[in-house]
Scaffold this motif. Structure first.
Motif: not given
Length: 108
Positions: A102-104, A95-96, A92, A98-100, A108
């Protein structure tokens, strides 16, 4: 030397970084979170790490109870690494991350 699990930390982030901090431990653990891997697979996937340093990092992770090293008496010998249940509990966290990222960080 006192084991990491016996140390007292004032900050939970410091405690976590004590286990997975540094340049190579987190990438190794993240890669192993995808499944069991042989030494050569880890070496080929994580660019920039020397075989000596990879060996040292794997030993540290095994000592800390995050990974399992399985040696098979074959010719040639085969060694596989996988996460322990304790190591899997970090999924977890990764995963957090990776998410961060991808967002920051990922454009894109």
């Amino acid at each position: 030397m006192m084991e990491i699990h016996e140390k007292k930390f004032d900050c939970p982030v410091t405690a976590t970084l004590e286990l997975i901090g540094g340049r190579w431990k987190a990438p190794i653990l993240f890669y192993l979170s995808k499944g069991t891997r042989r030494f050569g697979q880890i070496d080929a996937t994580i660019s920039g790490i020397s075989r000596k340093v990879l060996t040292e990092q794997l030993k540290d992770l095994e000592k800390d109870g995050l990974i399992i090293r399985e040696y098979y008496k074959e010719l040639p010998p085969r060694v596989e690494y996988s996460l322990t249940e304790f190591g899997q509990s970090l999924s977890s966290v990764f995963n957090a991350m990776v998410h961060w990222a991808n967002e920051n960080l990922v454009k894109k």
